[in-house]
Design a protein around this motif. Structure first.
Motif, mmCIF file in Angstrom:
data_model
loop_
_atom_site.group_PDB
_atom_site.id
_atom_site.type_symbol
_atom_site.label_atom_id
_atom_site.label_comp_id
_atom_site.label_asym_id
_atom_site.label_seq_id
_atom_site.Cartn_x
_atom_site.Cartn_y
_atom_site.Cartn_z
ATOM 1 N N PRO A 129 0.807 -1.229 0.000
ATOM 2 C CA PRO A 129 0.000 0.000 0.000
ATOM 3 C C PRO A 129 0.836 1.273 0.000
ATOM 4 O O PRO A 129 0.405 2.293 -0.509
ATOM 5 N N ALA A 130 2.048 1.211 0.547
ATOM 6 C CA ALA A 130 2.898 2.399 0.578
ATOM 7 C C ALA A 130 3.387 2.778 -0.810
ATOM 8 O O ALA A 130 3.787 3.915 -1.050
ATOM 9 N N ASN B 167 -19.864 -0.692 -11.952
ATOM 10 C CA ASN B 167 -18.955 -1.440 -11.094
ATOM 11 C C ASN B 167 -17.866 -0.528 -10.523
ATOM 12 O O ASN B 167 -17.335 0.322 -11.221
ATOM 13 N N PRO B 168 -17.512 -0.722 -9.258
ATOM 14 C CA PRO B 168 -16.433 0.078 -8.669
ATOM 15 C C PRO B 168 -15.069 -0.395 -9.137
ATOM 16 O O PRO B 168 -14.912 -1.508 -9.638
ATOM 17 N N VAL B 169 -14.079 0.473 -9.001
ATOM 18 C CA VAL B 169 -12.682 0.056 -9.155
ATOM 19 C C VAL B 169 -12.282 -0.666 -7.872
ATOM 20 O O VAL B 169 -12.475 -0.149 -6.776
ATOM 21 N N SER B 170 -11.732 -1.854 -8.013
ATOM 22 C CA SER B 170 -11.391 -2.671 -6.840
ATOM 23 C C SER B 170 -9.883 -2.628 -6.590
ATOM 24 O O SER B 170 -9.086 -2.862 -7.508
ATOM 25 N N LEU B 171 -9.502 -2.336 -5.357
ATOM 26 C CA LEU B 171 -8.108 -2.381 -4.944
ATOM 27 C C LEU B 171 -7.867 -3.729 -4.279
ATOM 28 O O LEU B 171 -8.490 -4.038 -3.251
ATOM 29 N N LEU B 172 -6.989 -4.521 -4.846
ATOM 30 C CA LEU B 172 -6.784 -5.897 -4.392
ATOM 31 C C LEU B 172 -5.475 -6.025 -3.637
ATOM 32 O O LEU B 172 -4.416 -5.624 -4.138
ATOM 33 N N GLY B 173 -5.554 -6.620 -2.469
ATOM 34 C CA GLY B 173 -4.365 -6.975 -1.719
ATOM 35 C C GLY B 173 -4.378 -8.452 -1.400
ATOM 36 O O GLY B 173 -5.350 -8.964 -0.842
ATOM 37 N N ILE C 15 -6.158 -6.429 8.104
ATOM 38 C CA ILE C 15 -6.654 -5.197 8.738
ATOM 39 C C ILE C 15 -5.731 -4.021 8.423
ATOM 40 O O ILE C 15 -6.176 -2.927 8.073
ATOM 41 N N LYS C 16 -4.420 -4.236 8.533
ATOM 42 C CA LYS C 16 -3.464 -3.169 8.242
ATOM 43 C C LYS C 16 -3.550 -2.742 6.774
ATOM 44 O O LYS C 16 -3.504 -1.550 6.450
ATOM 45 N N PHE C 17 -3.702 -3.711 5.901
ATOM 46 C CA PHE C 17 -3.761 -3.425 4.473
ATOM 47 C C PHE C 17 -4.966 -2.544 4.149
ATOM 48 O O PHE C 17 -4.857 -1.545 3.439
ATOM 49 N N ARG C 18 -6.114 -2.895 4.686
ATOM 50 C CA ARG C 18 -7.342 -2.142 4.418
ATOM 51 C C ARG C 18 -7.243 -0.718 4.975
ATOM 52 O O ARG C 18 -7.707 0.237 4.347
ATOM 53 N N GLN C 19 -6.637 -0.579 6.144
ATOM 54 C CA GLN C 19 -6.507 0.754 6.737
ATOM 55 C C GLN C 19 -5.631 1.658 5.881
ATOM 56 O O GLN C 19 -5.920 2.842 5.717
ATOM 57 N N LYS C 20 -4.557 1.112 5.337
ATOM 58 C CA LYS C 20 -3.636 1.923 4.544
ATOM 59 C C LYS C 20 -4.246 2.353 3.209
ATOM 60 O O LYS C 20 -3.808 3.340 2.611
ATOM 61 N N LEU C 21 -5.236 1.619 2.726
ATOM 62 C CA LEU C 21 -5.845 1.956 1.444
ATOM 63 C C LEU C 21 -7.040 2.895 1.575
ATOM 64 O O LEU C 21 -7.606 3.321 0.560
ATOM 65 N N GLN C 22 -7.443 3.222 2.800
ATOM 66 C CA GLN C 22 -8.625 4.056 2.993
ATOM 67 C C GLN C 22 -8.455 5.446 2.380
ATOM 68 O O GLN C 22 -9.411 6.050 1.895
ATOM 69 N N VAL D 225 -14.977 3.120 -5.376
ATOM 70 C CA VAL D 225 -13.793 2.289 -5.157
ATOM 71 C C VAL D 225 -14.057 1.382 -3.963
ATOM 72 O O VAL D 225 -14.588 1.840 -2.945
ATOM 73 N N ASP D 226 -13.719 0.112 -4.115
ATOM 74 C CA ASP D 226 -13.826 -0.789 -2.960
ATOM 75 C C ASP D 226 -12.491 -1.505 -2.753
ATOM 76 O O ASP D 226 -11.594 -1.447 -3.592
ATOM 77 N N ILE D 227 -12.364 -2.142 -1.601
ATOM 78 C CA ILE D 227 -11.122 -2.833 -1.231
ATOM 79 C C ILE D 227 -11.415 -4.324 -1.119
ATOM 80 O O ILE D 227 -12.368 -4.727 -0.449
ATOM 81 N N ILE D 228 -10.596 -5.111 -1.790
ATOM 82 C CA ILE D 228 -10.694 -6.569 -1.701
ATOM 83 C C ILE D 228 -9.387 -7.088 -1.130
ATOM 84 O O ILE D 228 -8.302 -6.782 -1.646
ATOM 85 N N THR D 229 -9.471 -7.852 -0.054
ATOM 86 C CA THR D 229 -8.282 -8.509 0.492
ATOM 87 C C THR D 229 -8.549 -10.006 0.535
ATOM 88 O O THR D 229 -9.648 -10.447 0.886
ATOM 89 N N THR D 230 -7.540 -10.769 0.165
ATOM 90 C CA THR D 230 -7.700 -12.211 0.131
ATOM 91 C C THR D 230 -6.426 -12.870 0.633
ATOM 92 O O THR D 230 -5.352 -12.250 0.639
ATOM 93 N N ILE D 231 -6.552 -14.108 1.057
ATOM 94 C CA ILE D 231 -5.418 -14.879 1.577
ATOM 95 C C ILE D 231 -5.066 -15.969 0.571
ATOM 96 O O ILE D 231 -5.954 -16.648 0.047
ATOM 97 N N ASP D 232 -3.776 -16.104 0.294
ATOM 98 C CA ASP D 232 -3.349 -17.149 -0.630
ATOM 99 C C ASP D 232 -1.882 -17.458 -0.355
ATOM 100 O O ASP D 232 -1.103 -16.571 -0.008
ATOM 101 N N TYR D 233 -1.512 -18.724 -0.510
ATOM 102 C CA TYR D 233 -0.115 -19.099 -0.345
ATOM 103 C C TYR D 233 0.744 -18.525 -1.466
ATOM 104 O O TYR D 233 1.936 -18.281 -1.303
ATOM 105 N N ASN D 234 0.120 -18.314 -2.630
ATOM 106 C CA ASN D 234 0.848 -17.833 -3.802
ATOM 107 C C ASN D 234 0.183 -16.557 -4.291
ATOM 108 O O ASN D 234 -0.984 -16.564 -4.672
ATOM 109 N N ILE D 235 0.930 -15.429 -4.295
ATOM 110 C CA ILE D 235 0.346 -14.128 -4.647
ATOM 111 C C ILE D 235 -0.170 -14.098 -6.084
ATOM 112 O O ILE D 235 -1.298 -13.639 -6.322
ATOM 113 N N PRO D 236 0.582 -14.574 -7.099
ATOM 114 C CA PRO D 236 0.024 -14.587 -8.461
ATOM 115 C C PRO D 236 -1.275 -15.369 -8.551
ATOM 116 O O PRO D 236 -2.217 -14.946 -9.228
#
Length: 701
Positions: A428-429, A448-454, A467-474, A487-498
């Protein structure tokens, strides 16, 4: 003073006209609040309602408000705001490309009213040469009273609007210069010193406004990047500086206001938060109060003073409308415009207000014109403003329907009107200007909104990192909200980022994915071989934009697009072309295309976009870096690449990004990987831009 005002209100001193600033402003706000809603219900332009309300509350109506210095200030601000907004919203590329057409329209709209008006004023109404000529020149002026209708309905970038606004400046400047000449001649001051002062002041004004102010504004926006309120105050400051400079040069402030809009045109994207603030304050307050003030100068009772006043008023009105209609008609025939475009030209150019009134009042005070012309002009202003509003609204509606049916817009491309943009952010920085790019290229018709994905690594810290990721994108979300963009924020968990990016892009049915340029000390080619970006490129069946944006996009002076041969045959060709067009329009930048002549012909055949492009044939892909000679300081470089195995893929594309990074490390750069697959519904779409795709269907190897 404050105690006296409070006492007068407390004792019930409500004598008309009102002078207490609280009550005056309360009445104005009530009109602005109620009248537009009321007239919308009866399907009439709110402009007419505001002018009529001004008549009723003004000194010639119920005398509720006086036309004092306070109203004059708001009126001046509102008129300058209209002209300033017209300059800002003007499609600058279209304006520059069609400046000769603006000159021709300016000539038509200046000469036809003058040629018709002079003999009628001279021989029908019986005025002498100087009063007849000055009155006839008044017919040539017009005020863009109905421009807010065009802006609100989203057709302000049409070519007909560009030449009308440009022609307005040419003809108004010519008429105001004629006014200065006639008044100087009447005072006996028309000598060599007058002409020297006029020419020198025009040259100095042009140098300051079009050379110095853009550089100052670019510096200010870059240095004071985070203070959005200062940006708006700075824009207002420039507006009134230009108005003052125009006055110093002997011109009307509205000329300076329009010039200020042109000077800042390239620096204020039309979908930005700053542009939203400019529109908000203008449409909510300044422009409505200006329209009310126009009504306040209309004295309907002058028609009762005798037949002579009524006859003069009707003759003046008929001549004014006829001259403007003929100018619109011959402009339509000269440039092969549609009937709706002719209606827009006539609607915008047929209203007479500020400049007209200024000419008549100056002529009346100088003893050149009599009270019949003065009173007749007041009626002319009322009638032409009503006709202008009705004609503009009708023509704008027709044009909107025509553009939705036939123009090169997302609405013509089926499901792409519901496009979805996903911005994948690793840190996010380092979000930089990725969100700005997404908001600039987003189709405004898509809900449709623009989605920011982390994508957060799946470990014991995953929930805390989300939580930290979403706060930094506010902050990015708040900036987008200020521009009225979703604009909305999407955060997801994955072992592999790609894998997380690819999965989310498919789950959200994203059409475009935007990512940052890989960082680190090693070369780009080494980064793309086997790292996260390369894995994303290979797995993602979407349009992918990989961006290195270390400067604000408004700092760019051109967009240079480099595409390989057969780029027009790729499935994603229409998407990246549409986004280049949208970005160029938002930033008012020209586009230089380096590519194969066949690709350039396909682009040139698209409706309403060819004026944006300068085509330079480029086919030397054995030495692709030879294109560097066409790249200048301040260019935004956009390289259209291709996936291996596809029709436009050539080996040179693999090394090209690395070489661009080495040669232009501080340029803004974007690599585009067009979409690999196209939905079946689009393959069957009856649209010329998809015709090549049906022939060159090919699966990746």
């Amino acid at each position: 003073m404050q105690t006296q005002q409070t006492t007068s209100i407390a004792t019930g001193d409500f004598a008309l006209p009102l002078h207490d600033p609280i009550l005056v402003f309360l009445v104005l706000l009530a009109i602005v609040l109620i009248i537009p809603s009321l007239f919308k219900r009866i399907n009439l332009p709110s402009i007419i309602g505001l002018i009529i309300a001004g008549i009723l509350v003004g000194p010639y109506g119920f005398d509720i408000l006086s036309n004092d210095s306070g109203m004059e200030m708001f009126s001046t601000i509102g008129l300058m705001y209209i002209m300033f907004t017209a300059g800002l919203e003007l499609d600058f590329n279209e304006f520059v490309a069609n400046r000769n057409k603006s000159l021709i329209f300016g000539f038509f709209t200046f000469m036809f009213p003058l040629l018709i008006g002079y003999p009628i004023c001279r021989y029908v109404l019986g005025y002498d040469q100087m009063p007849a000529f000055l009155t006839a020149s008044m017919f040539s002026t017009h005020t863009l009273v109905s421009y807010p209708i065009v802006s609100r309905m989203g057709v302000s970038k049409n070519q007909a609007i560009a030449i009308t606004v440009g022609g307005t400046i040419f003809t108004d400047a010519a008429v105001l210069i004629i006014l200065a000449i006639i008044t100087s001649a009447n005072d006996g001051a028309l000598n060599g010193g007058f002409w020297v002062k006029l020419i020198v002041s025009l040259i100095l004004f042009s140098i300051i406004v079009f050379l110095l102010i853009p550089k100052l504004a670019k510096w200010f926006f870059q240095k004071v990047e985070d203070d959005k309120y200062s940006h708006y105050i700075f824009v207002l400051f420039i507006l009134f500086v230009c108005g003052f400079l125009a006055e110093l040069g002997g011109l009307e402030p509205i000329i300076g206001a329009f010039a200020a809009g042109l000077a800042l045109n390239r620096l204020i994207p039309h979908t930005s938060a700053l542009m939203n603030r400019i529109d908000f304050f203008g449409n909510a307050l300044f422009i409505p109060i200006f329209l009310i003030s126009v009504g306040m100068i209309v004295d309907v009772k002058v028609v009762l003073t005798g037949w002579e006043t009524l006859i003069v008023a009707l003759v003046l009105t008929c001549v004014a409308i006829m001259g403007k209609w003929l100018a619109a008609f011959f402009t339509q025939k000269a440039f092969n415009y549609s009937a709706s475009q002719r209606g827009l030209i006539f609607g915008l150019s047929s209203s007479h207000a500020a400049a007209t009134l200024a000419i008549i009042i100056v002529g009346y005070q100088a003893g050149i014109l009599d009270e019949y012309i003065l009173n007749g002009t007041i009626i002319l202003i009322l009638i032409t403003c009503i006709i202008s509003s009705l004609a503009t609204q009708r023509a704008a509606k027709q044009l909107v329907m025509e553009e939705e049916e036939s123009s090169f817009t997302p609405a013509a491309l089926g499901n792409y009107a519901q496009e979805k943009i996903l911005v994948a952010i690793a840190n996010p920085a380092n979000i930089g200007y990725l969100v700005d790019l997404a908001l600039l290229i987003k189709d405004p018709k898509s809900p449709n909104p623009v989605s920011l994905l982390g994508v957060v690594p799946n470990n014991v810290e995953a929930e805390k990192n989300i939580i930290k990721f979403r706060q930094k994108l506010q902050e990015s979300v708040m900036d987008a909200s200020a521009a009225e963009m979703n604009v909305d924020i999407i955060t997801t968990i994955d072992y592999n980022i790609p894998n997380g990016i690819v999965r989310t892009a498919r789950e959200t049915m994203a059409d475009i994915v935007i990512m940052g340029w890989p960082g680190g000390k090693i070369g780009l080619l080494d980064k793309l071989l086997g790292d996260k970006v390369d894995a994303t490129i290979r797995s993602l069946d979407k349009n992918l934009f990989i961006c290195h944006l270390e400067k604000p996009l408004i700092s760019n002076s051109r967009i240079v697009v480099i595409s390989p041969p057969l780029a027009e045959k790729e499935y994603g060709f229409s998407v990246w072309l549409r986004k280049v067009v949208k970005l160029a329009q938002e930033l008012s930048l020209p586009v230089v295309h380096l590519g194969h002549p066949d690709t350039q012909k396909t682009i040139a055949d698209q409706k309403n976009i060819k004026n944006l492009f300068v085509f330079i044939p480029f086919t030397d892909w054995n030495n692709p870096m030879s294109c560097a000679e066409y790249i200048k300081e301040g260019d935004l470089i956009m390289l259209v690449s291709a996936h291996r195995g596809y029709i436009s893929y050539i080996i040179g594309l693999d090394h090209f990004p690395t070489r661009l990074e080495t040669l232009f490390p501080h340029h803004n750069r974007i690599i585009i990987y067009p979409q690999q697959h196209t939905p079946n519904v689009l393959l069957e779409a009856d649209h010329p831009i998809f015709t090549p795709f049906k022939i060159y269907k090919q699966q990746p190897s």
